[in-house]
Design a protein around this motif. Structure first.
Motif, PDB file in Angstrom:
ATOM      1  N   LEU A   9       2.023  -3.312  -3.385  1.00  0.00           N
ATOM      2  CA  LEU A   9       2.979  -3.403  -4.491  1.00  0.00           C
ATOM      3  C   LEU A   9       3.150  -2.042  -5.148  1.00  0.00           C
ATOM      4  N   ALA A  10       2.128  -1.179  -5.025  1.00  0.00           N
ATOM      5  CA  ALA A  10       2.175   0.150  -5.634  1.00  0.00           C
ATOM      6  C   ALA A  10       2.548   1.235  -4.628  1.00  0.00           C
ATOM      7  N   ALA A  11       2.837   0.842  -3.394  1.00  0.00           N
ATOM      8  CA  ALA A  11       3.196   1.818  -2.366  1.00  0.00           C
ATOM      9  C   ALA A  11       4.652   2.247  -2.514  1.00  0.00           C
ATOM     10  N   ASP A  12       5.018   3.253  -1.740  1.00  0.00           N
ATOM     11  CA  ASP A  12       6.407   3.715  -1.689  1.00  0.00           C
ATOM     12  C   ASP A  12       7.155   2.816  -0.713  1.00  0.00           C
ATOM     13  N   TYR A  13       8.040   1.981  -1.220  1.00  0.00           N
ATOM     14  CA  TYR A  13       8.711   1.002  -0.354  1.00  0.00           C
ATOM     15  C   TYR A  13       9.567   1.673   0.715  1.00  0.00           C
ATOM     16  N   ALA A  14      10.070   2.855   0.425  1.00  0.00           N
ATOM     17  CA  ALA A  14      10.901   3.565   1.386  1.00  0.00           C
ATOM     18  C   ALA A  14      10.071   4.190   2.510  1.00  0.00           C
ATOM     19  N   ALA A  15       8.759   4.233   2.298  1.00  0.00           N
ATOM     20  CA  ALA A  15       7.862   4.805   3.318  1.00  0.00           C
ATOM     21  C   ALA A  15       6.638   3.906   3.462  1.00  0.00           C
ATOM     22  N   LEU A  16       6.883   2.608   3.505  1.00  0.00           N
ATOM     23  CA  LEU A  16       5.797   1.638   3.473  1.00  0.00           C
ATOM     24  C   LEU A  16       4.847   1.796   4.660  1.00  0.00           C
ATOM     25  N   GLY A  17       5.412   1.963   5.845  1.00  0.00           N
ATOM     26  CA  GLY A  17       4.570   2.124   7.022  1.00  0.00           C
ATOM     27  C   GLY A  17       3.675   3.337   6.910  1.00  0.00           C
ATOM     28  N   SER A  18       4.238   4.433   6.436  1.00  0.00           N
ATOM     29  CA  SER A  18       3.472   5.662   6.265  1.00  0.00           C
ATOM     30  C   SER A  18       2.362   5.488   5.240  1.00  0.00           C
ATOM     31  N   ASP A  19       2.662   4.809   4.133  1.00  0.00           N
ATOM     32  CA  ASP A  19       1.651   4.604   3.102  1.00  0.00           C
ATOM     33  C   ASP A  19       0.520   3.705   3.599  1.00  0.00           C
ATOM     34  N   VAL A  20       0.856   2.686   4.349  1.00  0.00           N
ATOM     35  CA  VAL A  20      -0.188   1.805   4.895  1.00  0.00           C
ATOM     36  C   VAL A  20      -1.101   2.592   5.833  1.00  0.00           C
ATOM     37  N   ARG A  21      -0.521   3.446   6.637  1.00  0.00           N
ATOM     38  CA  ARG A  21      -1.334   4.260   7.555  1.00  0.00           C
ATOM     39  C   ARG A  21      -2.245   5.221   6.803  1.00  0.00           C
ATOM     40  N   LYS A  22      -1.852   5.616   5.600  1.00  0.00           N
ATOM     41  CA  LYS A  22      -2.675   6.541   4.807  1.00  0.00           C
ATOM     42  C   LYS A  22      -3.981   5.900   4.346  1.00  0.00           C
TER      43      LYS A  22
END
Length: 218
Positions: A9-22
């Protein structure tokens, strides 16, 4: 064991995949599902859940802040959910809901709002892999931690130990460097963290720091 569960919910929705990988070092990923009825906000649905599941093999903890959650169990299992955590305030049969989740081959958890008593549910803990204590009112991220809910954590901790259960105690809301130690000392094992992870320049380092703080407080 300590579990750190970054909330997308606090991730960047436009880069969700990238944030999850982080946050590949996180123990699980927390996915907030809101319907705009049970809580006054809308968030992700099954399509976003499936997209997250496609970019990670991490365990997906589905927090269903929705009315009549059982109607959606099969949908979210099909989207990749590994544990269905529903609110007892949103169902008239929490025991039946747990059994339904298990019948679908996934874990079951229940969540309670800050004002909801935990005592009515203590005799049913053996049916649940997780109990989630809300330390803010559900619906929006970035709220202030409510320390009074830790009394419920202590009651849960004692009952789980007394019964010899493996039920995990989780907490969601306002978890950060300044609050996680208090929750861990009370008996919390799994910590949902949003901005305290994704709001940092290095989310993976934030995960490790939160884990260390919790471990030191146990």
């Amino acid at each position: 064991m300590i579990y750190i569960a970054p909330s997308i919910l606090a991730a960047d929705y436009a880069a969700l995949g990238s944030d999850v990988r982080k946050v590949a070092n996180a123990d699980l990923i927390h996915v907030d599902i809101m319907d705009g009825h049970f809580v006054p906000n809308l968030s992700f649905g099954p399509d976003v859940t499936k997209a997250v599941n496609n970019v990670t093999e991490q365990f997906l903890d589905m927090h269903l802040m929705i009315e009549q959650p059982e109607k959606w169990f099969e949908t979210y299992v099909g989207a990749g959910g590994d544990r269905l955590v529903f609110h007892v305030e949103a169902t008239s049969d929490h025991v039946g809901a747990a059994r339904q989740a298990h019948d679908l081959g996934v874990q079951a958890g229940f969540a309670v709002k800050p004002g909801t008593s935990i005592e009515p549910y203590l005799d049913d803990l053996e049916l649940f892999e997780e109990v989630m204590i809300m330390s803010v009112e559900p619906g929006f991220g970035g709220q202030k931690f409510m320390p009074e809910v830790l009394d419920k954590v202590r009651v849960l901790r004692d009952r789980i130990a007394e019964a010899g259960l493996g039920t995990i105690i989780a907490i969601d809301g306002g978890i950060a460097e300044t609050t996680i130690a208090h929750a861990a000392a009370a008996g919390v094992e799994s910590f949902v963290a949003g901005s305290a992870v994704f709001g940092k320049d290095d989310p993976a380092a934030a995960v490790e720091n939160l884990r260390l703080l919790a471990e030191q407080a146990r």
